[in-house]
Design a protein around this motif. Structure first.
Motif, mmCIF file in Angstrom:
data_model
loop_
_atom_site.group_PDB
_atom_site.id
_atom_site.type_symbol
_atom_site.label_atom_id
_atom_site.label_comp_id
_atom_site.label_asym_id
_atom_site.label_seq_id
_atom_site.Cartn_x
_atom_site.Cartn_y
_atom_site.Cartn_z
ATOM 1 N N LEU B 174 0.812 -1.224 0.000
ATOM 2 C CA LEU B 174 0.000 0.000 0.000
ATOM 3 C C LEU B 174 0.843 1.271 0.000
ATOM 4 O O LEU B 174 0.328 2.371 0.028
ATOM 5 N N GLN B 175 2.132 1.080 0.046
ATOM 6 C CA GLN B 175 3.070 2.190 0.124
ATOM 7 C C GLN B 175 2.869 3.019 1.388
ATOM 8 O O GLN B 175 3.158 4.202 1.428
ATOM 9 N N ALA B 176 2.357 2.350 2.424
ATOM 10 C CA ALA B 176 2.203 3.054 3.692
ATOM 11 C C ALA B 176 3.508 2.898 4.454
ATOM 12 O O ALA B 176 3.614 2.178 5.437
ATOM 13 N N TYR B 177 4.490 3.554 3.969
ATOM 14 C CA TYR B 177 5.832 3.354 4.506
ATOM 15 C C TYR B 177 5.917 3.780 5.948
ATOM 16 O O TYR B 177 6.551 3.139 6.756
ATOM 17 N N ALA B 178 5.252 4.864 6.270
ATOM 18 C CA ALA B 178 5.375 5.403 7.616
ATOM 19 C C ALA B 178 4.895 4.378 8.629
ATOM 20 O O ALA B 178 5.553 4.129 9.640
ATOM 21 N N GLN B 179 3.757 3.760 8.314
ATOM 22 C CA GLN B 179 3.193 2.766 9.229
ATOM 23 C C GLN B 179 4.143 1.583 9.368
ATOM 24 O O GLN B 179 4.394 1.103 10.472
ATOM 25 N N ALA B 180 4.674 1.145 8.248
ATOM 26 C CA ALA B 180 5.593 0.016 8.257
ATOM 27 C C ALA B 180 6.780 0.309 9.144
ATOM 28 O O ALA B 180 7.163 -0.500 9.995
ATOM 29 N N MET B 211 12.144 -5.019 5.399
ATOM 30 C CA MET B 211 12.559 -3.639 5.636
ATOM 31 C C MET B 211 13.651 -3.214 4.655
ATOM 32 O O MET B 211 13.711 -2.068 4.232
ATOM 33 N N ASP B 212 14.535 -4.147 4.329
ATOM 34 C CA ASP B 212 15.556 -3.809 3.328
ATOM 35 C C ASP B 212 14.905 -3.417 2.022
ATOM 36 O O ASP B 212 15.291 -2.429 1.383
ATOM 37 N N LYS B 213 13.896 -4.219 1.689
ATOM 38 C CA LYS B 213 13.187 -3.917 0.447
ATOM 39 C C LYS B 213 12.560 -2.535 0.517
ATOM 40 O O LYS B 213 12.617 -1.730 -0.423
ATOM 41 N N LEU B 214 12.006 -2.274 1.691
ATOM 42 C CA LEU B 214 11.343 -0.976 1.889
ATOM 43 C C LEU B 214 12.360 0.175 1.758
ATOM 44 O O LEU B 214 12.118 1.169 1.070
ATOM 45 N N ALA B 215 13.488 -0.032 2.439
ATOM 46 C CA ALA B 215 14.512 1.013 2.380
ATOM 47 C C ALA B 215 14.943 1.237 0.932
ATOM 48 O O ALA B 215 15.128 2.375 0.489
ATOM 49 N N GLN B 216 15.049 0.094 0.247
ATOM 50 C CA GLN B 216 15.420 0.186 -1.163
ATOM 51 C C GLN B 216 14.445 1.060 -1.932
ATOM 52 O O GLN B 216 14.831 1.956 -2.683
ATOM 53 N N GLU B 217 13.194 0.781 -1.664
ATOM 54 C CA GLU B 217 12.168 1.552 -2.382
ATOM 55 C C GLU B 217 12.218 3.024 -2.029
ATOM 56 O O GLU B 217 12.073 3.897 -2.877
ATOM 57 N N LEU B 218 12.406 3.271 -0.718
ATOM 58 C CA LEU B 218 12.485 4.676 -0.286
ATOM 59 C C LEU B 218 13.646 5.399 -0.969
ATOM 60 O O LEU B 218 13.519 6.512 -1.447
ATOM 61 N N ARG B 219 14.772 4.697 -0.983
ATOM 62 C CA ARG B 219 15.943 5.324 -1.600
ATOM 63 C C ARG B 219 15.680 5.619 -3.062
ATOM 64 O O ARG B 219 16.033 6.686 -3.570
ATOM 65 N N GLN B 220 15.057 4.666 -3.689
ATOM 66 C CA GLN B 220 14.730 4.855 -5.100
ATOM 67 C C GLN B 220 13.873 6.105 -5.276
ATOM 68 O O GLN B 220 14.135 6.966 -6.117
ATOM 69 N N LYS B 221 12.892 6.191 -4.408
ATOM 70 C CA LYS B 221 11.959 7.319 -4.477
ATOM 71 C C LYS B 221 12.717 8.633 -4.261
ATOM 72 O O LYS B 221 12.514 9.629 -4.952
ATOM 73 N N VAL B 236 12.779 11.189 3.561
ATOM 74 C CA VAL B 236 14.028 11.374 4.293
ATOM 75 C C VAL B 236 13.839 11.015 5.758
ATOM 76 O O VAL B 236 14.668 10.350 6.366
ATOM 77 N N GLU B 237 12.717 11.429 6.292
ATOM 78 C CA GLU B 237 12.444 11.171 7.693
ATOM 79 C C GLU B 237 12.440 9.666 7.970
ATOM 80 O O GLU B 237 13.059 9.186 8.921
ATOM 81 N N LEU B 238 11.774 8.966 7.095
ATOM 82 C CA LEU B 238 11.690 7.518 7.269
ATOM 83 C C LEU B 238 13.057 6.867 7.151
ATOM 84 O O LEU B 238 13.431 6.008 7.932
ATOM 85 N N LEU B 239 13.803 7.339 6.180
ATOM 86 C CA LEU B 239 15.123 6.772 5.995
ATOM 87 C C LEU B 239 15.981 7.004 7.222
ATOM 88 O O LEU B 239 16.751 6.145 7.650
ATOM 89 N N LEU B 240 15.807 8.178 7.790
ATOM 90 C CA LEU B 240 16.564 8.465 8.999
ATOM 91 C C LEU B 240 16.176 7.510 10.110
ATOM 92 O O LEU B 240 17.003 7.019 10.864
ATOM 93 N N GLN B 241 14.882 7.243 10.199
ATOM 94 C CA GLN B 241 14.422 6.323 11.242
ATOM 95 C C GLN B 241 14.912 4.908 11.002
ATOM 96 O O GLN B 241 15.049 4.121 11.917
ATOM 97 N N LEU B 242 15.166 4.592 9.762
ATOM 98 C CA LEU B 242 15.678 3.271 9.434
ATOM 99 C C LEU B 242 17.187 3.195 9.603
ATOM 100 O O LEU B 242 17.835 2.322 9.026
#
Lengths: 281, 829
Positions: B174-180, B211-221, B236-242
């Motif tokens: 769902l691309q609800a990254y924040a929740q994840a 989560m790695d996959k998620l981080a990957q996606e975030l970075r891509q974005k 950026v915020e999410l990446l920082l939290q990761l």
């Protein structure tokens, strides 16, 4: 010399011609030629005693006419040249001649000055430097430091190089150069350069200074408007023949008219000038 | 007995109180009374009262009647005191009785209260007992409930953990990254703690993979960057939290921003003309200049216009700066804001602050901004340097203002940044450069004006519409006037002077724009101080005045020997111009400057007096040179006339020679010329008939004495010498001396030079009788006309006398002509 007061010597007549006698190595000696239309003109031999700061003089008669230029032979201290005006039958002619001083003129110097003034000895004519084809002589130049065999005379717009033979009793023209241009050009003064193996001559006409190569008798440089034209403007300019665009140095300290200017022997530091107006130098 | 207190009244009661107090040794303040009168044994109210003494005193001093009165009074007082005392005693008794009643009543009340308190304490004990028994019965159940609740929680947590991978996957879908990310964060510690249990380990591994996959996606974005600023910041915020390294993120963010900003910069750079073929630009700029500005505009005169093509034909500087501001500077500000939002402000609140991330991020931002701003500045400076045309300064000032103003935004966003200061420095450099350009524009304007004056002088009395001084035009493209050229010297002077002054004024007005109130940088200390004093006053105005003086002096140096390249009239005119500058113009210009720019001289500036002295020196030099040039022109005529003639064989004079008439004519016209610009000046009083007095001296004693000297050969020397020495000191004439600023002095100088030349030439010639007589005639003629021009006619006498004397001296047959004959010839003309 700087400490001493200038020495003043008075002449009987007005004078324009002055030279240092370079052949005389023992004394500091100058020759002055006078100008008088009415009386016999004189050549004053002036010895300067720099130790006592006094002057000794002798007078020789120059009966040919009033002297406009004088030159002393660099080789023989008894030989000199003059340019003079001869007036005859309401005609004034400029001539040049080589003269010898009488051999015993020096003996008279020990007598009282009055004596020499009253009974001056007479110059002996060696030869005339006249060439009827080449007009009035303005000045005669000896080859600097030469053997006293070569002179140049400047006559109107010609420069004549003479060879003196037979103890200077004969003179023949060896080569000539002529100044060409608009109007009546006339050499007024000149100087034989002691550099470059004595192969250069500098002449003045009007306000221009020209340099000549004596081997080819052709002009090598020209400084137009080198000096103020008419009234002498109290300046002495030093020129470098390698760069004729600008004067090396200009002196403006002289308050009197400078008629004649010669570099002294000691590295050209001393300048002697003849003050025409007042018959003093 | 007698008594002191005789009067009775309203104060009596008080006094009774006082007396009682006294009796008890108290004064009004309640202290022991220490009044000295109380020591008097006769004071009936005092503590040391001695009745015996008092009675004796009374008996001694008072008459019987008085004693009687005293006694009556005393008795009366004693009575009243007694009654007072009774009243007080009664009052006290009453109060005591009522106090006793009160105490008794209180005793009864306390008894009752004590009973009630006993009852209360018994009740409390009963309650405590009950409560303890209830607790005891409920204890078991409570423990059970707590245990159950704990198990429930644990089960829920376990369920969360087991469900986590699926949940994360769903979030990813769902691309609800924040929740994840927040879910994962909650579970992360527990999973870490129990990772030794295989089942948990499995979950942890699953989560990690997701989560790695998620981080990957975030970075891509993040890398794509196409998303909005808000998305990006969330990313950026999410990446920082990761636990993504913040430094790397900063770098990525900045490099991403850089690519966008650089495209802006490239756009700007394209605006600066990449030097197209020179001829095309030359044509274009020439066309443009001729169409927009007047013929006399300074832009035309600047040689640089041709060599460095101005890109103004494309976009003017204001457009350029506008573009720079709107594109580059505003993007930069946006980048700064969002960066600060992401890495600095945000991080300051969270746990990230502890990792020094704000400091690191801030340092990176500064480097980034400085770097890009430096490139921007170099472009702006390149563009400013191409602003060569000095026609309209307001455009440049407005552009600089805008440039400066927009940088203030950066200053606000990034408080410690050096960028605004560097921007100010650019503005300062531009302003200084401008001042320099104006100076050279003024200089070339001045030289052009002089060329025009020269032309006007060369073609007198002709209407030269294009080449007039007025046609020199105005700097700011004012209308070149089409009126006829002024041809007379005063008109030329005033129009030259006025056009220069106008030019200075318009330049000042242009430069003044830099200090206008509505310009942001005008309140910088540089523009308030140094720009006004060192820039405008010294580098512009003072330098220009100095230039005028120096260029004037150059006319004297170059033209002197090289044959009059400068026309004499120009020398005269410039000399007057410099003199006017000395007397008024300089102080006017400087006052104007100081007033306009409110110059406060913190640093030393050139004083007016120095400039005036310089101008005066230039004026003097020019005038001296004018005298010399004119003198030499006349000298030349005289010299040729003497040199080219055969003076020995000449006929008896019948006329004045034509050249002498010419000399007089030329002198007269010079006199007129000088008179146009200079005042008359003072001359010595004339003799009654100056022209007639000629050569009386010559023909009489003095000249005869000179002849006599020449005729006697033996003894003339001393007298001649003496007279000459005398002459040397008494009558010396300084031919090239400085002249004064007036006509007479100028004319005297010219005539001195001319006659001195005449004299020198005569001395080089030989004369016949008639030659001498001709000179006599010529000199008499000169005397008749020249005396009126000079300050001291004796000077002319003296020089002419010398000429005749010298020619007599150079004469073969000196027989002078009769004075009367000379006069006849001269008057005939």
């Amino acid at each position: 010399m700087e400490d001493d007061a200038p020495v003043i010597y008075g002449l009987e007549f007005q004078a324009r011609a002055l030279t240092a006698q370079t052949a005389e190595t023992d004394a500091i000696r100058f020759l002055v030629g006078t100008q008088s239309l009415k009386f016999d003109n004189q050549i004053h031999i002036i010895d300067f005693d720099d130790e006592n700061n006094i002057i000794n003089k002798n007078v020789l008669l120059h009966q040919a006419g009033e002297i406009w230029h004088i030159g002393a032979s660099p080789a023989d201290k008894a030989v000199l040249t003059t340019c003079y005006n001869k007036t005859s039958d309401s005609r004034v002619v400029s001539c040049a001649a080589v003269w010898r001083m009488p051999s015993d003129w020096e003996t008279g110097s020990h007598e009282s000055p009055d004596d020499t003034a009253h009974n001056p000895q007479i110059l002996e004519l060696l030869c005339h430097l006249d060439d009827s084809a080449h007009g009035n002589a303005a000045c005669v130049l000896w080859e600097p430091m030469g053997d006293g065999k070569r002179v140049i005379s400047l006559a109107d717009n010609h420069a004549l190089l003479w060879d003196l033979q037979e103890s200077s009793t004969q003179a023949t023209v060896s080569s000539t150069a002529t100044l060409e241009g608009k109007g009546q050009l006339k050499f007024t003064s000149g100087k034989w350069s002691p550099h470059h193996n004595c192969s250069q001559l500098a002449t003045a006409n009007d306000t221009a200074i020209r340099g000549w190569d004596l081997r080819t008798m052709s002009q090598i440089y020209c400084i137009e408007n080198a000096h103020g034209q008419l009234v002498h403007d109290c300046k002495v300019k030093f020129w470098d023949v390698r760069n004729v665009q600008e004067p090396v140095k200009t002196l403006e300290e002289h308050s009197h008219w400078l008629v004649n200017c010669k570099g002294g022997r000691g590295g050209g530091v001393h300048l002697l000038h003849l003050d025409l107006q007042n018959n003093h130098f | 007995m007698a008594i002191l207190l005789t009067d009775c009244g309203p104060g009596r009661r008080r006094r009774v109180h006082g007396m009682l107090k006294l009796y008890y040794g108290l004064n009004e303040e309640g202290k022991a009374a220490e009044e000295p009168e109380s020591l008097d044994p006769c004071d009936i109210n005092g503590p040391h009262f001695d009745p015996e003494l008092y009675l004796n005193k009374l008996r001694r001093e008072c008459s019987l009647a008085e004693l009687m009165d005293q006694e009556t009074c005393m008795v009366k007082q004693i009575r009243s005191l007694d009654s007072d005392m009774q009243t007080l005693v009664y009052e006290n008794y009453n109060k005591f009785i009522s106090a006793t009643d009160t105490i008794r009543k209180m005793k009864n009340d306390f008894k009752k209260m004590e009973d009630e308190m006993d009852c209360l304490s018994a009740n409390m004990a009963a309650i405590t007992e009950f409560s303890a028994s209830i607790s005891g019965t409920l204890q078991d159940q409570h423990t059970q409930i707590t245990k159950l609740s704990g198990v429930h929680t644990l089960l829920r947590k376990l369920q969360f953990l087991f469900e986590l991978p699926a949940r994360l996957n769903k979030c990813l879908e769902l691309q609800a990254y924040a929740q994840a990310v927040s879910s994962h964060r909650r579970a992360r510690c527990v999973l870490q703690q129990y990772s030794h249990l295989p089942s948990f380990k499995g979950i942890q591994d699953d989560c990690h993979a997701i989560m790695d996959k998620l981080a990957q996606e975030l970075r891509q974005k993040f890398r794509d960057g196409g998303s909005s600023a808000k998305d990006l910041s969330e990313c950026v915020e999410l990446l920082l939290q990761l636990d993504e390294p913040a430094e790397e993120l900063c770098d990525k963010f900045l490099s991403h921003a850089r690519s966008r900003l650089e495209s802006d910069l490239q756009g700007l750079e394209a605006e600066i003309r990449p030097y197209p073929s020179a001829s095309a630009v030359k044509d274009a700029s020439a066309r443009r200049l001729s169409s927009t500005t007047g013929a006399g505009s300074l832009t035309n005169n600047s040689p640089k216009t041709n060599t460095l093509p101005s890109p103004t034909s494309n976009t003017d500087i204001l457009e350029f700066i506008d573009r720079g501001c709107n594109e580059f500077v505003s993007s930069l500000c946006l980048v700064i804001t969002s960066y600060q939002e992401l890495f600095i402000n945000h991080a300051q609140t969270g746990e990230l602050a502890s990792k020094n991330i704000p400091q690191m991020a801030n340092a990176k931002l500064h480097v980034f901004v400085d770097d890009l701003a430096a490139r921007y500045f170099s472009l702006v400076e390149r563009r400013i340097q191409e602003e060569k045309g000095v026609g309209d300064n307001s455009l440049l000032v407005r552009a600089l203002d805008r440039f400066h103003r927009r940088l203030q935004a950066v200053a606000k966003l990034l408080p410690g940044s050096t960028v605004p200061n560097k921007g100010t420095e650019i503005v300062i450099r531009a302003a200084t450069e401008r001042v320099k350009q104006y100076l050279s524009a003024l200089q070339s304007f001045y030289m052009d004006s002089l060329t025009d004056v020269r032309q006007a002088l060369a073609t007198p009395r002709l209407s030269v519409a294009g080449a007039s001084v007025a046609g020199g035009g105005s700097l700011l493209g004012g209308p070149a006037s089409g009126r006829d050229a002024p041809t007379s010297l005063p008109e030329l002077l005033s129009s030259l002077s006025a056009s220069i002054l106008n030019q200075i004024k318009s330049v000042l007005a242009s430069v003044h724009l830099f200090t206008a109130k509505d310009i942001t940088f005008s309140n910088k200390p540089y523009f308030k101080g140094e720009f006004c004093s060192q820039g405008v006053r010294e580098s512009l105005v003072v330098s220009f005045i100095k230039f005028v003086c120096q260029s004037s002096r150059q006319f004297c140096e170059s033209a002197g020997d090289k044959g009059g390249s400068t026309p004499p009239a120009l020398l005269l005119l410039l000399s007057r111009l410099c003199l006017d500058y000395e007397t008024s113009t300089i102080s006017y210009i400087l006052t104007l400057t100081d007033e306009q720019f409110l110059v406060q001289h913190h640093s030393p500036v050139t004083p007016v007096t120095t400039l005036c002295a310089e101008a005066r020196e230039a004026a003097q030099k020019l005038l001296n040179h004018y005298v010399k040039v004119q003198g030499l022109i006349i000298s030349q005529m005289l010299r040729k006339s003497v040199e080219t003639r055969d003076w020995v064989n000449t006929i008896e004079p019948r006329n004045v020679r034509a050249v002498m008439k010419r000399v007089v004519e030329d002198t007269t016209s010079i006199d007129v010329q000088v008179g146009l610009l200079y005042e008359e000046g003072v001359r010595k009083a004339h003799s009654s008939d100056s022209s007639k007095r000629t050569f009386s001296v010559y023909s009489s004693s003095r000249q005869q004495a000179r002849y006599a000297a020449s005729y006697t050969p033996s003894a003339p020397m001393d007298t001649n010498l003496l007279s000459n020495i005398h002459k040397l000191f008494s009558e010396r004439i300084d031919i090239f001396s400085s002249v004064e600023f007036n006509k007479v002095s100028v004319m005297t100088g010219i005539i001195k030079i001319s006659l001195k030349t005449f004299l020198e030439c005569v001395r080089l010639r030989t004369f016949g009788r008639y030659g001498l007589q001709q000179i006599q005639v010529d000199c008499h003629y000169l005397q008749m006309y020249l005396w009126r021009f000079v300050s001291d006619e004796n000077l002319v006498h003296f020089l002419l006398d010398e000429i005749v004397g010298s020619s007599a001296h150079r004469c073969l047959d000196p027989a002078p002509m009769e004075q009367s004959v000379i006069e006849v010839i001269c008057e005939r003309g």
